[in-house]
Design a protein around this motif. Structure first.
Motif, mmCIF file in Angstrom:
data_model
loop_
_atom_site.group_PDB
_atom_site.id
_atom_site.type_symbol
_atom_site.label_atom_id
_atom_site.label_comp_id
_atom_site.label_asym_id
_atom_site.label_seq_id
_atom_site.Cartn_x
_atom_site.Cartn_y
_atom_site.Cartn_z
ATOM 1 N N ARG A 35 -11.990 5.148 1.555
ATOM 2 C CA ARG A 35 -11.365 3.873 1.872
ATOM 3 C C ARG A 35 -9.954 3.907 1.298
ATOM 4 O O ARG A 35 -9.656 4.697 0.388
ATOM 5 C CB ARG A 35 -12.130 2.685 1.305
ATOM 6 N N PRO A 36 -9.049 3.054 1.807
ATOM 7 C CA PRO A 36 -7.707 2.987 1.226
ATOM 8 C C PRO A 36 -7.762 2.537 -0.232
ATOM 9 O O PRO A 36 -8.600 1.710 -0.594
ATOM 10 C CB PRO A 36 -6.991 1.950 2.098
ATOM 11 N N ARG B 59 -8.169 10.356 -5.786
ATOM 12 C CA ARG B 59 -7.196 9.447 -5.184
ATOM 13 C C ARG B 59 -5.980 10.247 -4.726
ATOM 14 O O ARG B 59 -5.453 11.062 -5.465
ATOM 15 C CB ARG B 59 -6.758 8.385 -6.189
ATOM 16 N N GLY B 60 -5.542 10.021 -3.495
ATOM 17 C CA GLY B 60 -4.354 10.725 -2.996
ATOM 18 C C GLY B 60 -4.172 10.478 -1.514
ATOM 19 O O GLY B 60 -4.961 9.788 -0.865
ATOM 20 N N GLN C 298 -5.119 -1.888 -5.322
ATOM 21 C CA GLN C 298 -5.411 -0.763 -6.205
ATOM 22 C C GLN C 298 -6.389 -1.108 -7.324
ATOM 23 O O GLN C 298 -7.390 -0.411 -7.522
ATOM 24 C CB GLN C 298 -4.108 -0.228 -6.799
ATOM 25 N N ARG C 299 -6.116 -2.183 -8.069
ATOM 26 C CA ARG C 299 -6.988 -2.514 -9.195
ATOM 27 C C ARG C 299 -8.397 -2.860 -8.718
ATOM 28 O O ARG C 299 -9.383 -2.439 -9.317
ATOM 29 C CB ARG C 299 -6.384 -3.690 -9.984
ATOM 30 N N TRP C 300 -8.501 -3.636 -7.637
ATOM 31 C CA TRP C 300 -9.811 -4.014 -7.103
ATOM 32 C C TRP C 300 -10.573 -2.785 -6.620
ATOM 33 O O TRP C 300 -11.751 -2.618 -6.930
ATOM 34 C CB TRP C 300 -9.632 -5.003 -5.949
ATOM 35 N N ALA C 301 -9.901 -1.904 -5.865
ATOM 36 C CA ALA C 301 -10.557 -0.720 -5.306
ATOM 37 C C ALA C 301 -11.060 0.204 -6.408
ATOM 38 O O ALA C 301 -12.174 0.748 -6.330
ATOM 39 C CB ALA C 301 -9.591 0.023 -4.389
ATOM 40 N N GLN C 302 -10.268 0.380 -7.467
ATOM 41 C CA GLN C 302 -10.697 1.237 -8.559
ATOM 42 C C GLN C 302 -11.866 0.616 -9.323
ATOM 43 O O GLN C 302 -12.754 1.329 -9.803
ATOM 44 C CB GLN C 302 -9.522 1.511 -9.492
ATOM 45 N N SER C 303 -11.888 -0.702 -9.418
ATOM 46 C CA SER C 303 -13.005 -1.386 -10.063
ATOM 47 C C SER C 303 -14.292 -1.175 -9.267
ATOM 48 O O SER C 303 -15.359 -0.958 -9.848
ATOM 49 C CB SER C 303 -12.698 -2.882 -10.179
ATOM 50 N N VAL C 304 -14.190 -1.220 -7.947
ATOM 51 C CA VAL C 304 -15.353 -0.985 -7.089
ATOM 52 C C VAL C 304 -15.891 0.430 -7.297
ATOM 53 O O VAL C 304 -17.098 0.651 -7.394
ATOM 54 C CB VAL C 304 -14.978 -1.203 -5.607
ATOM 55 N N TRP D 28 0.839 -1.195 0.000
ATOM 56 C CA TRP D 28 0.000 0.000 0.000
ATOM 57 C C TRP D 28 0.870 1.239 0.000
ATOM 58 O O TRP D 28 1.800 1.359 0.808
ATOM 59 C CB TRP D 28 -0.906 -0.007 1.236
ATOM 60 N N ASP D 29 0.569 2.186 -0.881
ATOM 61 C CA ASP D 29 1.380 3.396 -0.996
ATOM 62 C C ASP D 29 0.861 4.540 -0.128
ATOM 63 O O ASP D 29 1.338 5.680 -0.238
ATOM 64 C CB ASP D 29 1.474 3.849 -2.461
ATOM 65 N N GLY D 30 -0.113 4.265 0.720
ATOM 66 C CA GLY D 30 -0.647 5.296 1.612
ATOM 67 C C GLY D 30 -1.765 6.126 1.012
ATOM 68 O O GLY D 30 -2.288 7.032 1.674
ATOM 69 N N ALA D 31 -2.167 5.818 -0.226
ATOM 70 C CA ALA D 31 -3.212 6.608 -0.887
ATOM 71 C C ALA D 31 -4.605 6.138 -0.460
ATOM 72 O O ALA D 31 -4.823 4.976 -0.138
ATOM 73 C CB ALA D 31 -3.072 6.501 -2.398
ATOM 74 N N TRP D 32 -5.544 7.101 -0.470
ATOM 75 C CA TRP D 32 -6.936 6.835 -0.144
ATOM 76 C C TRP D 32 -7.817 7.224 -1.330
ATOM 77 O O TRP D 32 -7.399 8.011 -2.181
ATOM 78 C CB TRP D 32 -7.381 7.627 1.084
#
Length: 260
Positions: A129-130, A154-155, A134-140, A89-93
């Motif tokens: 949310r965090p 995102r940031g 990354q790919r899963w979260a953006q798909s959601v 995790w790169d710390g982005a939310w």
């Protein structure tokens, strides 16, 4: 047995079977749970009416299976029961702002969906949310934006969230305690010998407790869990239990489906 627990067990039959079932098959599979045929039929009718199940075919030979909406929930729980992503995790939310539906039922469904996918409200229409995995979260996010107007940023959070704020936002300490307690209980379950039906009933009862709790897992990166290992302990305990009971469960499923 309460209405909700009966419903959970009956839906669990479809999850464990992993196939379309007739009412007669569901009735046979529910016998070790001591759920009457009349009760099974009543629940099947209600579950079709509220969109949990789909029914197709002639009345007396109709088949039932989980609806598309419920299938996504099953997939989400199954993903939570697999090993956590090793992605760093790169710390982005993600900060998602949506135009909430004016219809109350649709609004409640949207909020429930966001909660299931780990988004927590900052205001009436803004959720975070965090950005992990990354790919899963953006798909959601894309999926929710396809159903409601809005935007997502995102940031990294300026100032971030301290440990206390994070724990309160996700109720991590409460979740961790419940998961550890359920993991200990699951580890102590004995596999019934001599009755595949009893083993099937035990599998459904354990799954009926594990699945609802795991569904509240917000899928956070390991760094945010810290020393809380309850969820990890529960997933391991459930896999050990499932491996021990699977042969008996499959034997009962085969007996019922082949006989029918």
């Amino acid at each position: 047995m309460s209405f909700e627990s009966t419903r959970t067990l009956l839906f669990g039959i479809f999850v464990v079977a992993g196939r379309r079932l007739t009412a007669a098959q569901v009735i046979a599979l529910a016998m070790p749970l001591r759920i009457s045929a009349t009760n099974v039929k009543s629940h099947l009718t209600r579950m079709v009416a509220d969109g949990a199940l789909v029914r197709s075919g002639p009345v007396r030979r109709a088949h039932y299976w989980p609806s598309r909406r419920k299938a996504k929930v099953i997939e989400g729980i199954d993903a939570r029961l697999r090993k956590a992503s090793k992605e760093r995790w790169d710390g982005a939310w993600l900060m998602l702002t949506l135009q909430m539906p004016t219809n109350r039922a649709r609004r409640d469904r949207l909020r429930a969906s966001l909660w299931f996918y780990g988004f927590r409200p900052l205001s009436v229409s803004t959720f975070i949310r965090p950005a992990w995995p990354q790919r899963w979260a953006q798909s959601v996010v894309r999926n929710h934006l396809a159903h409601a107007p809005g935007m997502c940023l995102r940031g990294k959070l300026l100032g971030g969230l301290d440990a206390k704020q994070l724990s309160q936002l996700y109720e991590l300490d409460v979740f961790d305690r419940e998961a550890r307690r359920l993991a200990q209980w699951t580890n102590a379950r004995r596999i019934p010998r001599g009755s595949s039906g009893a083993a099937f009933a035990t599998r459904l009862r354990v799954g009926g407790l594990v699945a609802p709790l795991v569904s509240h897992d917000p899928r956070l990166p390991p760094a945010l869990w810290g020393r809380r290992t309850g969820l990890r302990d529960l997933v391991r305990a459930f896999h050990r239990f499932e491996a021990r009971i699977a042969p008996s469960v499959q034997r009962f499923l085969d007996e019922v489906t082949i006989r029918s």
